[in-house]
Design an enzyme around this catalytic site. Structure first.
Site, PDB file in Angstrom:
ATOM      1  N   SER A  28       0.682  -1.365  -0.190  1.00  0.00           N
ATOM      2  CA  SER A  28      -0.204  -0.122  -0.024  1.00  0.00           C
ATOM      3  C   SER A  28       0.924   1.397  -0.042  1.00  0.00           C
ATOM      4  O   SER A  28       0.460   2.351   0.558  1.00  0.00           O
ATOM      5  CB  SER A  28      -0.958  -0.201   1.010  1.00  0.00           C
ATOM      6  N   ALA A  43       3.493   2.602  -5.101  1.00  0.00           N
ATOM      7  CA  ALA A  43       3.443   2.019  -6.384  1.00  0.00           C
ATOM      8  C   ALA A  43       2.087   1.241  -6.506  1.00  0.00           C
ATOM      9  O   ALA A  43       1.304   1.339  -7.455  1.00  0.00           O
ATOM     10  CB  ALA A  43       4.505   0.733  -6.417  1.00  0.00           C
ATOM     11  N   GLN A  81      12.146  10.815   2.956  1.00  0.00           N
ATOM     12  CA  GLN A  81      12.177  12.204   3.189  1.00  0.00           C
ATOM     13  C   GLN A  81      12.298  13.108   2.209  1.00  0.00           C
ATOM     14  O   GLN A  81      11.786  14.074   1.967  1.00  0.00           O
ATOM     15  CB  GLN A  81      13.220  12.419   4.117  1.00  0.00           C
ATOM     16  N   GLU A  92      20.389  17.137  -4.441  1.00  0.00           N
ATOM     17  CA  GLU A  92      20.814  15.909  -3.894  1.00  0.00           C
ATOM     18  C   GLU A  92      22.185  15.390  -4.358  1.00  0.00           C
ATOM     19  O   GLU A  92      22.347  15.718  -5.762  1.00  0.00           O
ATOM     20  CB  GLU A  92      19.900  14.831  -3.605  1.00  0.00           C
ATOM     21  N   HIS A 107      22.609   3.895   2.780  1.00  0.00           N
ATOM     22  CA  HIS A 107      22.620   5.498   2.722  1.00  0.00           C
ATOM     23  C   HIS A 107      23.688   5.789   3.692  1.00  0.00           C
ATOM     24  O   HIS A 107      23.967   5.156   4.964  1.00  0.00           O
ATOM     25  CB  HIS A 107      21.253   5.840   3.601  1.00  0.00           C
ATOM     26  N   HIS A 137      19.815   0.829   2.985  1.00  0.00           N
ATOM     27  CA  HIS A 137      18.704   1.698   2.357  1.00  0.00           C
ATOM     28  C   HIS A 137      17.767   1.676   1.282  1.00  0.00           C
ATOM     29  O   HIS A 137      16.636   1.549   1.336  1.00  0.00           O
ATOM     30  CB  HIS A 137      19.274   3.426   2.157  1.00  0.00           C
ATOM     31  N   ARG A 147      21.218   3.618  -7.389  1.00  0.00           N
ATOM     32  CA  ARG A 147      20.247   4.572  -7.669  1.00  0.00           C
ATOM     33  C   ARG A 147      20.603   6.126  -7.459  1.00  0.00           C
ATOM     34  O   ARG A 147      21.355   6.386  -6.324  1.00  0.00           O
ATOM     35  CB  ARG A 147      19.114   4.198  -6.776  1.00  0.00           C
ATOM     36  N   SER A 191      13.827   7.112  -6.858  1.00  0.00           N
ATOM     37  CA  SER A 191      12.760   5.807  -6.598  1.00  0.00           C
ATOM     38  C   SER A 191      11.302   6.022  -6.728  1.00  0.00           C
ATOM     39  O   SER A 191      10.472   5.174  -7.240  1.00  0.00           O
ATOM     40  CB  SER A 191      13.030   5.076  -5.354  1.00  0.00           C
ATOM     41  N   LEU A 192      10.978   7.231  -6.023  1.00  0.00           N
ATOM     42  CA  LEU A 192       9.723   7.474  -6.198  1.00  0.00           C
ATOM     43  C   LEU A 192       8.888   7.899  -7.500  1.00  0.00           C
ATOM     44  O   LEU A 192       7.925   7.336  -8.069  1.00  0.00           O
ATOM     45  CB  LEU A 192       9.195   8.632  -5.148  1.00  0.00           C
TER      46      LEU A 192
END
Length: 506
Positions: free
Chosen positions: A11, A14, A48, A116, A232, A340, A375, A380-381
């Site tokens: 949930s 994705a 975050q 970033e 991370h 991470h 990555r 990723s999102l």
């Protein structure tokens, strides 16, 4: 036995964005979401930083984002996938905004874009330091508006139903009643997130136990590149090594400096980009510093930053540090690398299709080729949004619905509960996490990997014995999944001979 048209595991961003779109397009079809905890508990919730997306094409452009992703992926990205995700990203982000997601804006009313590590331009759209929480809030609200979506919380996927390399649904455990339910489905989507809990120190939540990857592996789906695990660089250090709190990559983008205990700024010794090098390089650099010094952590220095601006951008980080008597105005933040993100997973094509018919995968549990060996921050999102949209667009015209109920017996039989198993399971879990943390971390070697593999197979046999004698539970199956995924990671680490990206073997 129950039947649904679309069965979704997970949930997070994705699973939910796919569910919303398919439910809106097929209002007469049933969409069932299986989630093993609360509906809002997912890796998405803890993201975050934000979403990397090109929204300002005056100074930024698609090609710059593509190049940054390819550089970070260290030669193993699929270029066509990178181009596709980057170019389709803005439309998918706009859909989130249309569904009510609030992203930060600056004084001029434009989106306040962050920068970033690994990015050549400010392109990270965010909501303070709680972007995932805000996205989850908005899409969960939208999902609840769809009358044909059923969200079954505290339900846990056990085994996919496979016949002739076709998926027909899954067996599911109702955690509250301990009933095993057979769900027949026309299409099944695995969107189960990451694998962090197999490590002793991770930024992932408790739910990240690799369930989807393990289910797909037992169904003989292709699993690829799981040796590429991103650590991370800056998880908040606690002496017990159980802290999962993340000091966002964006803090370094904001100007924070990494120092050793003597105050030396060491990152320029390893990379010309300093603190803004990609995560694999920063993590490996910190690991080397810690081995040289013998210290438990390095430090993130934010004392030179404008404190009101810091509080505005990173309120959650500021408060968490304050709760631990770390005052960012005067104190350095102790940080250490932590597991991470998994760059590999269930192999899918550009429509999210796995090697098993009627089975799809999306998000961190999948391997698309976008990330390659490492990555790029906040991709990723973006990947989850674009691939859930790709799967929706494919199934919009390629959904085949079963003509009535198919006969499918479950091979899983509930045993009598043996209450002595909990202590044994706890010992196995701790041993697994220590093994993976010590031997399958940032730096690996074949001797440790081979020894770890032998020990993991012993743990796997221990679980089989527990499974044959005990009541099936979420905890038992999670442990089974964690061990299965750990074996995959070790095997693929042994097979890889060249170092690149987040993979480093000596």
């Amino acid at each position: 036995m129950k039947q649904t048209d679309y069965l979704i595991f997970g949930s997070g961003v994705a699973g939910l964005t796919f569910a919303i779109k398919i439910a809106m397009h097929f209002p007469d079809k049933n969409v069932t979401i299986i989630t093993k905890s609360n509906a809002d508990e997912s890796n998405t919730k803890y993201a975050q930083g934000g979403i990397a997306v090109v929204l300002n094409q005056i100074e930024d452009n698609f090609q710059k984002h593509i190049n940054d992703t390819l550089i970070c992926g260290d030669g193993l990205c699929k270029k066509d996938v990178v181009e596709m995700v980057v170019k389709e990203g803005p439309k998918c982000v706009q859909e989130l905004i249309d569904w009510g997601t609030q992203f930060d804006k600056n004084e001029t009313g434009s989106y306040d874009l962050g920068k970033e590590g690994g990015h050549s331009y400010h392109r990270v759209i965010h909501h303070k330091d709680q972007t995932g929480f805000e996205i989850e809030r908005a899409i969960l609200k939208q999902a609840h508006l769809q009358k044909n979506i059923t969200i079954l919380d505290f339900h846990f996927g056990l085994e996919l139903l496979i016949e002739n390399n076709k998926c027909f649904g899954s067996t599911v455990l109702n955690e509250k009643t301990n009933e095993i339910i057979t769900f027949l489905a026309n299409q099944t989507l695995l969107a189960t997130g990451g694998i962090g809990q197999i490590y002793g120190h991770t930024t992932n939540p408790e739910v990240a136990t690799g369930d989807g990857i393990a289910m797909a592996n037992r169904a003989n789906a292709n699993i690829k590149d799981v040796e590429f695990i991103q650590f991370h660089p800056t998880a908040l250090y606690n002496a017990d090594l159980k802290s999962t709190f993340l000091i966002s990559e964006a803090v370094r983008g904001f100007g924070a400096i990494l120092r050793d205990k003597n105050g030396k700024r060491f990152m320029f010794d390893y990379d010309a980009r300093g603190e803004l090098a990609s995560r694999d390089i920063v993590s490996q650099s910190i690991e080397k510093e810690l081995k040289i010094s013998g210290e438990d952590s390095v430090f993130l220095d934010c004392t030179h930053l404008e404190i009101n601006a810091f509080k505005k951008h990173f309120p959650m980080i500021y408060e968490r540090c304050k709760d631990l008597n770390i005052f960012i105005e005067t104190d350095w933040i102790p940080v250490i690398p932590a597991q991470h993100y998994l760059c590999g997973g269930i192999e899918v094509d550009t429509n999210g299709k796995t090697s098993v018919e009627n089975l799809f995968a999306c998000g961190e549990c999948s391997y698309t080729g976008l990330h390659g060996a490492n990555r790029l921050a906040s991709n990723s999102l973006l990947e989850a949004l674009v691939y859930s949209d790709r799967i929706f667009n494919y199934l919009k015209t390629n959904s085949n619905f079963l003509p009535g109920k198919k006969s499918f017996g479950s091979e899983i039989i509930q045993q009598e509960n043996n209450f002595d198993k909990n202590k044994k399971m706890s010992k196995i879990r701790t041993k697994l996490q220590n093994l993976m943390q010590k031997n399958v971390g940032i730096v690996r070697n074949n001797n440790d990997l081979n020894r770890t593999l032998r020990e993991l197979i012993i743990l796997q046999n221990d679980i089989k014995l527990l499974e044959s004698k005990n009541h099936i539970s979420k905890e038992l199956y999670e442990l089974k999944n964690m061990i299965d995924v750990s074996i995959l990671i070790v095997n693929q680490s042994l097979q890889r001979t060249l170092n690149c990206g987040s993979f480093y073997k000596v």
